[in-house]
Design a protein around this motif. Structure first.
Motif, PDB file in Angstrom:
ATOM      1  N   ASP A 130     -14.328   6.813  -1.731  1.00  0.00           N
ATOM      2  CA  ASP A 130     -13.304   6.318  -0.754  1.00  0.00           C
ATOM      3  C   ASP A 130     -12.401   7.177  -0.263  1.00  0.00           C
ATOM      4  OD1 ASP A 130     -11.735   4.838   1.456  1.00  0.00           O
ATOM      5  OD2 ASP A 130     -10.006   4.090   0.378  1.00  0.00           O
ATOM      6  N   ASP A 131     -11.673   8.015  -1.361  1.00  0.00           N
ATOM      7  CA  ASP A 131     -11.231   9.305  -1.115  1.00  0.00           C
ATOM      8  C   ASP A 131     -12.274  10.409  -0.766  1.00  0.00           C
ATOM      9  OD1 ASP A 131      -8.654   8.382  -1.799  1.00  0.00           O
ATOM     10  OD2 ASP A 131     -10.183   8.232  -3.948  1.00  0.00           O
ATOM     11  N   ASN A 164      -4.811   7.149   7.728  1.00  0.00           N
ATOM     12  CA  ASN A 164      -5.476   6.715   6.250  1.00  0.00           C
ATOM     13  C   ASN A 164      -6.463   5.804   6.515  1.00  0.00           C
ATOM     14  OD1 ASN A 164      -4.886   4.691   4.252  1.00  0.00           O
ATOM     15  ND2 ASN A 164      -3.128   5.960   3.581  1.00  0.00           N
ATOM     16  N   ASN A 165      -7.183   6.210   5.485  1.00  0.00           N
ATOM     17  CA  ASN A 165      -8.312   5.473   4.893  1.00  0.00           C
ATOM     18  C   ASN A 165      -8.975   4.014   5.118  1.00  0.00           C
ATOM     19  OD1 ASN A 165      -7.823   5.267   2.669  1.00  0.00           O
ATOM     20  ND2 ASN A 165      -8.962   6.829   1.448  1.00  0.00           N
ATOM     21  N   LEU A 179      -2.999   8.733  -5.819  1.00  0.00           N
ATOM     22  CA  LEU A 179      -2.329   9.634  -4.271  1.00  0.00           C
ATOM     23  C   LEU A 179      -2.304  11.158  -5.097  1.00  0.00           C
ATOM     24  CD1 LEU A 179       0.016   6.368  -4.112  1.00  0.00           C
ATOM     25  CD2 LEU A 179      -2.233   6.334  -3.087  1.00  0.00           C
ATOM     26  N   LYS A 211      -5.974  -1.350  -2.588  1.00  0.00           N
ATOM     27  CA  LYS A 211      -7.415  -1.941  -1.802  1.00  0.00           C
ATOM     28  C   LYS A 211      -7.839  -2.952  -1.350  1.00  0.00           C
ATOM     29  CE  LYS A 211      -6.857   3.284  -1.623  1.00  0.00           C
ATOM     30  NZ  LYS A 211      -7.034   2.956   0.020  1.00  0.00           N
ATOM     31  N   GLU A 226     -12.324   4.884  -6.334  1.00  0.00           N
ATOM     32  CA  GLU A 226     -11.072   5.306  -5.830  1.00  0.00           C
ATOM     33  C   GLU A 226      -9.885   5.745  -6.904  1.00  0.00           C
ATOM     34  OE1 GLU A 226      -9.866   3.749  -3.099  1.00  0.00           O
ATOM     35  OE2 GLU A 226      -9.014   5.370  -2.685  1.00  0.00           O
ATOM     36  N   ASP A 227      -9.514   7.337  -5.861  1.00  0.00           N
ATOM     37  CA  ASP A 227      -8.819   7.949  -6.830  1.00  0.00           C
ATOM     38  C   ASP A 227      -9.293   8.836  -8.649  1.00  0.00           C
ATOM     39  OD1 ASP A 227      -7.335   7.577  -4.940  1.00  0.00           O
ATOM     40  OD2 ASP A 227      -5.217   6.498  -5.762  1.00  0.00           O
ATOM     41  N   TYR A 237       1.133  -1.040  -0.573  1.00  0.00           N
ATOM     42  CA  TYR A 237      -0.102  -0.109  -0.493  1.00  0.00           C
ATOM     43  C   TYR A 237       0.857   1.270  -0.060  1.00  0.00           C
ATOM     44  CZ  TYR A 237      -4.002   2.603   1.198  1.00  0.00           C
ATOM     45  OH  TYR A 237      -5.095   3.774   1.080  1.00  0.00           O
ATOM     46  N   ASN A 271      -0.344  11.520   0.447  1.00  0.00           N
ATOM     47  CA  ASN A 271       0.196  10.588  -0.314  1.00  0.00           C
ATOM     48  C   ASN A 271       0.886  10.315  -1.333  1.00  0.00           C
ATOM     49  OD1 ASN A 271      -0.850   8.808   2.264  1.00  0.00           O
ATOM     50  ND2 ASN A 271      -2.467   8.362   1.003  1.00  0.00           N
ATOM     51  N   ARG A 313      -6.226  10.299 -10.858  1.00  0.00           N
ATOM     52  CA  ARG A 313      -5.326  11.182  -9.752  1.00  0.00           C
ATOM     53  C   ARG A 313      -4.369   9.920  -8.305  1.00  0.00           C
ATOM     54  NH1 ARG A 313      -5.792  10.208  -4.905  1.00  0.00           N
ATOM     55  NH2 ARG A 313      -7.322  10.473  -4.004  1.00  0.00           N
TER      56      ARG A 313
END
Ligand SMILES: NC(=O)C1=CN([C@@H]2O[C@H](COP(=O)(O)OP(=O)(O)OC[C@H]3O[C@@H](n4cnc5c(N)ncnc54)[C@H](OP(=O)(O)O)[C@@H]3O)[C@@H](O)[C@H]2O)C=CC1
Ligand SMILES: CC(=O)C(=O)O
Ligand SMILES: [Mg+2]
Length: 588
Positions: free
Chosen positions: A305-306, A488-489, A194, A210, A282-283, A139, A444, A192
């Protein structure tokens, strides 16, 4: 089988908890593999019974040298393995030794990915038993570098690639994935990754990472997890010109072309896996992330998540930190560098619930700085819609340091994706009027962290309460060792997802995020506080995830959003009983 079904775990019979369920011990453990005790016989199966050479090549059932003499006889393995028989503990020790030999983090990452492709249970055993040591490998921060170099280290597909070439065929593509009972999908479009920007198709490392945590930290079975990368191109010129780039060589599709592909994907997912499959975004860049969440939040079980997971983990950290910095939540003033997460909104919501003050009012103690400076009312007309609620009355302020001096926050949170933006001046300023400033550098990987632990403690003269998105080693300052936590999530999403799955939830609700946050904050012990920590250690993460899952599931039942009936009486024990365990099974 009947006696297996009555198997007691932690003193609780799975069926007693949920008598009508077909689920038993293990999330959708229809074949009873998790329910079986370690010395009980189960059948290794793929589409047919795996045996011989193909059994050694099947990561779900391969045990390497741990196959017993009897298993070697009954599964045509004689001669395919050297004579020694070793147990899983010895295999684990050997692999940890060899991983520790690598000096370069990316080598450790590749070794772990190799193991995952070779022997899934051993991979998860290592991860579960050595979570604090291996989290930075599979991770953040290492996964960031892995994505940057994904084209060079790509070996075998670890998830589904859905590109513009697959338009009109996404349902067929989903059917190409070997597993049928999917419960959680983590999907990225790679824009995007991290704080490393647009990595296009190479963002695949993120859903893969993840989902590894979904299993290791949250106990979802690996076969129920599906990593997906949507490839609409990339605007990263370096990748477009890189001969090893594995994605579409074109600039990103936007507008109608983008939203049509996403819509086809979301429709196909529901058609193929049903209403209760969880889709975790995610991202995605925030110009798409907020819109996708709003668009599909009412029709699908979706979770960003973000935006949401990060909000929940940060709220938990802030609530826990009150034990160290004093005051109640509504007495604090927050300043964010970066306006792309949902943290501000969840804090405002929690304050509103606690104080019964309207949300519009509670937002006023939260200020955001984006790339153009402090978000203030005079900028309102030019702001993206998700920034508008934060455009408070104030004269324009150009930079973070001036904003700190003007607003005087008690809590400073960075989610800008830009490293070293909490400068000495910024931290000295926030420490000049706060006895104990709460400083969270969320970005991150480590290279993008707004400051290091060393900087936070040194520049605040040891007074800051500090946590960061990627981990930092303990730091000694003036004879005292400072241990910082990881904001951190990863603390939230595995347990959150488990809670949704075990309750059969059909929608995500903000109250579930608040419940997850409260459950996490409740896990911080006096011993943790004494060390200045605002999060519990990751070594307890499975218990923490079960607590979060129980709270989320309880909220789903309370809100009428749960479909798995009847509700188990003890949701915590039920959540624990559903968790995948990576120990080997004995084969008949
Ligand atoms: N610890 C954790 O659990 C998590 C950490 N993160 C991290 O947060 C970071 C940002 O993620 P996300 O919000 O989704 O990213 P986005 O790129 O969507 O948003 C970044 C935000 O920061 C602002 N910003 C960028 N550069 C500057 C600057 N120099 N000065 C001031 N503001 C700036 C942007 O402003 P503008 O809007 O004007 O462009 C934008 O509001 C990433 O590094 C990610 O790794 C994300 C999720 C979870
Ligand atoms: C942790 C995470 O989700 C991120 O940095 O994007
Ligand atoms: Mg993320």
């Amino acid at each position: 089988m009947e006696s297996t079904m009555k198997e007691m775990r932690d003193g609780v019979s799975v069926l007693d908890l949920d008598p009508k369920s077909t689920v038993g011990g293990g999330v959708e453990d229809v074949y009873g593999e998790d329910r079986a005790t370690e010395d009980q016989l189960v059948t290794p199966w793929t589409f047919s019974v795996a045996s011989g050479y193909s059994l050694l090549r099947d990561p779900q059932h391969n045990k390497g040298l741990a196959f017993t003499q009897n298993e070697r006889d009954s599964h045509y393995l004689r001669g395919l393995l050297p004579p020694a028989v070793v147990n899983q503990e010895l295999q684990e020790r050997k692999l940890m030794n060899s991983i520790r030999q690598y000096q370069v983090p990316l080598q450790k990452y590749v070794a772990m990915m190799d193991l995952q492709e070779r022997n899934q249970r051993l991979f998860y055993k290592l991860l579960v038993d050595n979570v604090e040591e291996l989290l930075p490998v599979v991770y953040t921060p290492t996964v960031g570098e892995a994505c940057q170099k994904y084209g060079s280290i790509f070996r075998r597909p670890q998830g589904l690639y859905i590109s513009l070439n697959e338009k009109g065929k996404i349902l067929e593509v989903l059917k190409n994935w070997p597993e049928r009972s999917i419960q959680v999908i983590v999907v990225t479009d790679g824009e995007r990754i991290l704080g490393l920007g647009d990595l296009g198709c190479q963002g695949m490392g993120i859903p893969v990472g993840k989902l590894a945590l979904y299993t290791a930290l949250g106990g979802l079975r690996p076969s129920s997890c599906l990593p997906v990368t949507i490839d609409v191109g990339t605007n990263n010129e370096e990748l477009l010109n890189n001969e090893f780039y594995i994605g579409l060589r074109q600039r990103r599709a936007t507008g109608k072309e983008y939203s049509e592909l996403l819509h086809e994907f979301m429709t196909a997912v529901k058609q193929n896996y049903g209403e209760k499959v969880l889709v975790q975004f995610e991202d995605f860049a925030n110009h798409n992330a907020f819109d996708l969440l709003a668009k599909y939040g009412t029709t699908h079980l979706v979770f960003n998540d973000d935006i949401q997971g990060t909000a929940s983990v940060v709220l938990a950290g802030v609530v826990a930190a009150l034990n160290l910095i004093g005051g109640s939540l509504n007495e604090h003033k927050f300043l964010f560098l970066g306006a792309g997460t949902g943290i501000a909104e969840l804090i405002a919501l929690e304050v509103s619930k606690r104080t019964k003050v309207p949300l519009e009012e509670t937002r006023k103690k939260i200020w955001l700085v984006d790339s153009k400076g402090l978000i203030v009312s005079s900028r309102k007309d030019s702001l993206q819609h998700f920034k508008q609620p934060w455009a408070h009355e104030h004269e324009p302020v150009k930079d973070l340091l001036s904003a700190v001096k003007a607003i005087k926050p008690t809590v400073l949170i960075g989610s800008s994706g830009v490293g070293r933006t909490f400068t000495k001046e910024v931290i000295e300023a926030v420490s000049s009027y706060n006895e104990k400033p709460l400083i969270l550098a969320l970005s991150n990987p480590t290279s993008q962290s707004e400051c290091t632990a060393e900087e936070a403690y040194t520049w605040s003269e040891g007074r800051a309460i500090f946590a960061s998105g990627s981990p930092f080693d303990p730091f000694e300052y003036n004879g005292k060792v400072y241990v910082s936590g990881q904001a951190n999530n990863a603390y939230i999403f595995p347990g959150f997802g488990l809670g949704l799955v075990i309750s059969g939830a059909i929608r995500v609700h903000d109250d579930m995020l608040l419940a997850a946050s409260e459950a996490l904050a409740g896990q911080v012990s006096k011993e943790n506080y004494d060390m200045g920590l605002i999060y519990p250690p990751f070594s307890n993460i499975r218990k923490i995830s079960a607590q979060i899952a129980a709270s989320v599931a309880a909220k789903a039942y309370e809100l009428g959003l749960a479909t798995r009936l009847p509700r188990p009486a003890d949701l915590f024990k039920y959540a624990e009983s559903c968790m995948y365990t990576p120990n080997y099974r004995s084969y008949r």
